[in-house]
Design an enzyme around this catalytic site. Sequence first.
Site, PDB file in Angstrom:
ATOM      1  N   GLY A   1       6.963  18.013   2.699  1.00 39.67           N
ATOM      2  CA  GLY A   1       6.436  18.834   3.725  1.00 39.67           C
ATOM      3  C   GLY A   1       7.307  19.507   5.018  1.00 39.67           C
TER       4      GLY A   1
ATOM      5  CG  ASN B   1      -0.972  10.775   9.166  1.00 44.08           C
ATOM      6  OD1 ASN B   1      -0.973  10.485  10.179  1.00 44.08           O
ATOM      7  ND2 ASN B   1      -2.534  11.613   9.299  1.00 44.08           N
TER       8      ASN B   1
ATOM      9  N   GLY C   1       3.786  16.914  15.070  1.00 44.82           N
ATOM     10  CA  GLY C   1       3.932  17.892  14.066  1.00 44.82           C
ATOM     11  C   GLY C   1       4.660  18.803  13.407  1.00 44.82           C
TER      12      GLY C   1
ATOM     13  CE  LYS D   1      -0.543  10.058  14.395  1.00 50.59           C
ATOM     14  NZ  LYS D   1      -1.614  10.820  12.808  1.00 50.59           N
TER      15      LYS D   1
ATOM     16  CG  HIS E   1      -3.037   9.421  18.527  1.00 51.27           C
ATOM     17  ND1 HIS E   1      -2.396  10.338  17.187  1.00 51.27           N
ATOM     18  CD2 HIS E   1      -1.543   9.832  19.411  1.00 51.27           C
ATOM     19  CE1 HIS E   1      -2.009  11.789  17.921  1.00 51.27           C
ATOM     20  NE2 HIS E   1      -0.928  11.771  18.676  1.00 51.27           N
TER      21      HIS E   1
ATOM     22  CD  GLU F   1      -4.877  14.578  17.487  1.00 50.71           C
ATOM     23  OE1 GLU F   1      -5.671  15.600  15.496  1.00 50.71           O
ATOM     24  OE2 GLU F   1      -3.681  14.604  17.272  1.00 50.71           O
TER      25      GLU F   1
END
Length: 301
Positions: free
Chosen positions: A9, A95, A123, A173, A176, A180
């Site tokens: 991806g 994730n 990203g 993560k 994190h 965010e």
Amino acid sequence: MDIGMIGLGKMGMGMAQRLQRDGHRVVGFARSAGTRARAQEQGIEPADSIEVLVHVLQPPRALWMMVPAGDVVDQTLAILSPLLSRGDTIIDGGNSNYKDTLRRGKSLSETEIDYIDCGTSGGVWGLDQGYSLMIGGDEKATNRLRPLFATLAPAPDKGWGRVGPMGAGHFTKMIHNGIEYGLMQAYGEGFALMRHKKAFALDLHQIAQIWRDGSVVRSWLLDLTATALAKDPQLAGIAPYVADSGEGRWTVNEAIDLDVAAPVITLALLQRLRSRDPDSFSDKLLAAMRQQFGGHDIRHE
């Protein structure tokens, strides 16, 4: 160093390109023939199956998965793990929920295949700026793959590290992403307040630019906000619908399990859920209650 990339991806492709650009041999698999063709144009060797991918890599192999969290990871591992040998390593850079990571890693450890969880942030910008990598897993296996992590990170000695044993990377993560959510919500609310102060006719892009230098609220998120406001100050055509990847929910659940107060992250998650209800029954009911107890007017559709 050879690396097999499963999942090409946007983020997986960017990581493969960054590795290839630094001299690593990257063999990539994606279900789509079109995606494999695009990868080949970038210098990535395509493999039309996971079996072929494993066959062409020299042991000890390193297989990096960039597939969606959930059943797809288990399905991929069901195909991949029987093809591997003692000393090979699987890296889950997606994730995944850290609890699933612990389950998967325990199963793989019985076959002496190393399983590393690598929480990955960056990203679409990661190809140029590097990725933040939060790594969990066996220390020896992590050290063996140090050249890969150092290549993908913003610098060989910055933006990455082994944060703990297996599961710790995906846990970190998850937190994190929860942080965010809170940061994004605060920016959104602050800029909304300024937009509604019509008497001052504030230029939101100008203010974002001012804050980018010297301010205590400067950040990459603010940089991106300034870019978005420069392109479209009114954000015309953008629906007020905010999706979530699931990690905010996991973070809130973890806060409850650990008896840790996390009101900002929790409210930021709830605001995202609220954004998806264009015909809010709860708001209609609030209006109806006000009319019942106080005779207040109801605004009809």
